[in-house]
Design an enzyme around this catalytic site. Structure first.
Site, PDB file in Angstrom:
ATOM      1  N   ASN A   1       0.675  -0.943  -0.120  1.00  0.00           N
ATOM      2  CA  ASN A   1       0.031  -0.120  -0.049  1.00  0.00           C
ATOM      3  C   ASN A   1       0.820   1.141   0.205  1.00  0.00           C
ATOM      4  OD1 ASN A   1      -2.226   2.074   1.814  1.00  0.00           O
ATOM      5  ND2 ASN A   1      -2.841   0.812  -0.024  1.00  0.00           N
ATOM      6  N   LEU A   2       1.729   1.263  -0.994  1.00  0.00           N
ATOM      7  CA  LEU A   2       2.850   2.207  -1.183  1.00  0.00           C
ATOM      8  C   LEU A   2       2.540   3.721  -1.279  1.00  0.00           C
ATOM      9  CD1 LEU A   2       5.573   0.101  -2.819  1.00  0.00           C
ATOM     10  CD2 LEU A   2       5.008   0.033  -0.507  1.00  0.00           C
TER      11      LEU A   2
ATOM     12  N   ALA B   1       3.895   7.877  -1.360  1.00  0.00           N
ATOM     13  CA  ALA B   1       5.333   8.849  -1.544  1.00  0.00           C
ATOM     14  C   ALA B   1       6.418   8.347  -0.625  1.00  0.00           C
ATOM     15  CB  ALA B   1       4.881  10.271  -1.546  1.00  0.00           C
TER      16      ALA B   1
ATOM     17  N   HIS C   1       7.304   5.587   0.978  1.00  0.00           N
ATOM     18  CA  HIS C   1       7.902   4.475   0.465  1.00  0.00           C
ATOM     19  C   HIS C   1       8.823   4.853  -0.664  1.00  0.00           C
ATOM     20  CE1 HIS C   1       4.370   2.663   2.457  1.00  0.00           C
ATOM     21  NE2 HIS C   1       5.335   2.021   2.784  1.00  0.00           N
TER      22      HIS C   1
ATOM     23  N   ASP D   1       8.259   5.699  11.779  1.00  0.00           N
ATOM     24  CA  ASP D   1       8.419   4.418  12.947  1.00  0.00           C
ATOM     25  C   ASP D   1       9.662   4.664  13.624  1.00  0.00           C
ATOM     26  OD1 ASP D   1       5.795   3.025  12.092  1.00  0.00           O
ATOM     27  OD2 ASP D   1       7.045   3.096  10.034  1.00  0.00           O
TER      28      ASP D   1
ATOM     29  N   SER E   1       1.156   7.750   5.724  1.00  0.00           N
ATOM     30  CA  SER E   1       0.917   6.230   6.242  1.00  0.00           C
ATOM     31  C   SER E   1       0.018   5.452   5.528  1.00  0.00           C
ATOM     32  CB  SER E   1       0.528   6.628   7.910  1.00  0.00           C
ATOM     33  OG  SER E   1       0.100   5.405   8.205  1.00  0.00           O
TER      34      SER E   1
ATOM     35  N   ARG F   1      -2.224   3.731   6.879  1.00  0.00           N
ATOM     36  CA  ARG F   1      -3.172   3.872   7.644  1.00  0.00           C
ATOM     37  C   ARG F   1      -4.219   5.235   7.492  1.00  0.00           C
ATOM     38  NH1 ARG F   1      -0.302   0.529  11.363  1.00  0.00           N
ATOM     39  NH2 ARG F   1      -1.149  -1.482  11.359  1.00  0.00           N
TER      40      ARG F   1
HETATM   41  O1  PAF Z   1       7.279  -0.511   8.689  1.00  0.00           O
HETATM   42  C1  PAF Z   1       6.738  -1.479   8.129  1.00  0.00           C
HETATM   43  O2  PAF Z   1       6.031  -1.492   7.116  1.00  0.00           O
HETATM   44  C2  PAF Z   1       6.985  -3.097   8.947  1.00  0.00           C
HETATM   45  O3  PAF Z   1       6.893  -2.876  10.350  1.00  0.00           O
HETATM   46  C3  PAF Z   1       8.085  -3.796   8.269  1.00  0.00           C
HETATM   47  C4  PAF Z   1       9.604  -3.201   8.653  1.00  0.00           C
HETATM   48  C5  PAF Z   1       8.045  -4.000   6.752  1.00  0.00           C
HETATM   49  C6  PAF Z   1       8.163  -5.230   8.789  1.00  0.00           C
HETATM   50  O4  PAF Z   1       6.970  -6.079   8.387  1.00  0.00           O
END
Ligand code: PAF
Length: 282
Positions: free
Chosen positions: A28-29, A31, A33, A152, A187, A189
């Site tokens: 669910n990428l 910007a 990512h 994160d 995010s 989410r």
């Molecule tokens: O940050 C995330 O998307 C996840 O926690 C990760 C690092 C891919 C591990 O599943």
């Protein structure tokens, strides 16, 4: 760009690659990512991106089933961003002893005690699940560089500890959070938010920014500032989980002699739990 589903094929394709940059994701990428891929490209010609929604890091009442799975759109974005390989294993492939119901991953990484604080307090077992899957992915991809988002912050801190304590030959890079113009941290989410919630979702970032400003103005009563930020958010209709001012070096609660700081926050808007953080120096 190759799309690979099995560990055997991944290993065979990577066998002659000595310098791989790795971006682990749950898909669910957005910007944010894409920015991780951009940074990865600066470190290696071969960039592997994993897309795997890891059941081990979700609690029993969390959003594993509804977590958005958008593989086709994700692959388009990754191709445009210049990724070399997308690794999208099934749960069966990732967890050798999965019996269709239980993962049976009886050996796991035990993260340091900090994993039980902040997000870990509300999500017991979450960081053990993250550390374990990241260790598994590192063993499969064997990258020399791995790139994670600073959004994160606690996850990045724990991964760095894991790499250090297990002597993994991997350079971990944290990348600045990409934000909407409103300040809202990107995010996956955010997709759960209604239009109305999206319009106010940057209030979490606003509460963190106000806290940073107060500290920079000389207020070092950190617990009062944390309470104030939580109560502001609650008055705005959020259910604040925590706002915490910590040392960005140790992630322990900040004391008045610490100069490198991070303020972290987690709060629910409706059913959606959002997190954010800001690092700063005084
Ligand atoms: O940050 C995330 O998307 C996840 O926690 C990760 C690092 C891919 C591990 O599943």
């Amino acid at each position: 760009m190759q799309i690979i589903n099995t560990i055997a094929e991944l290993r065979s394709v990577l066998k002659n690659q000595s310098n791989v940059a790795f971006v682990p994701t749950m898909g669910n990428l957005h910007a944010g990512h894409v920015q991780l891929v951009e940074v990865a490209k600066q470190h290696a010609n071969c960039v592997v991106v994993s897309i795997f929604v890891n059941p081990l890091q979700f609690g029993p009442t969390e959003d594993l089933a509804s977590y958005p799975r958008t593989l086709d759109a994700d692959c388009k974005k990754l191709k445009a961003a210049g990724a070399s390989i997308v690794f999208t294993p099934t749960v069966e492939e990732m967890y050798a002893d999965f019996d269709g119901k239980n993962l049976n991953q009886s050996m796991t990484i035990t993260p340091p005690p900090i994993a039980n604080e902040l997000c870990g307090a509300a999500r017991p077992g979450h960081f053990a699940g993250v550390a374990t899957v990241v260790m598994k992915l590192f063993n499969m991809v064997q990258p020399s560089v791995a790139v994670f988002g600073q959004k994160d912050f606690q996850q990045l801190f724990i991964i760095k500890q894991m790499v250090k304590q297990f002597n993994l030959p991997i350079h971990i890079i944290g990348v600045d959070t990409v934000r909407e113009p409103s300040g809202l941290a990107m995010s996956s989410r955010n997709g759960y938010l209604t239009n109305e919630q999206r319009a106010t979702a940057s209030q979490l970032n606003g509460a963190l920014r106000d806290t940073v400003q107060s500290v920079k103005n000389g207020n070092q009563d950190y617990s009062q500032l944390e309470q104030q930020a939580k109560s502001t958010l609650n008055k705005q209709g959020w259910a604040a989980d925590y706002i915490s001012i910590r040392s960005s070096l140790t992630l322990l609660p900040a004391c008045n002699t610490d100069t490198e700081l991070v303020v972290l926050g987690a709060a629910k808007l409706g059913n959606t739990r959002l997190i954010d953080n800001l690092t700063f120096n005084i």
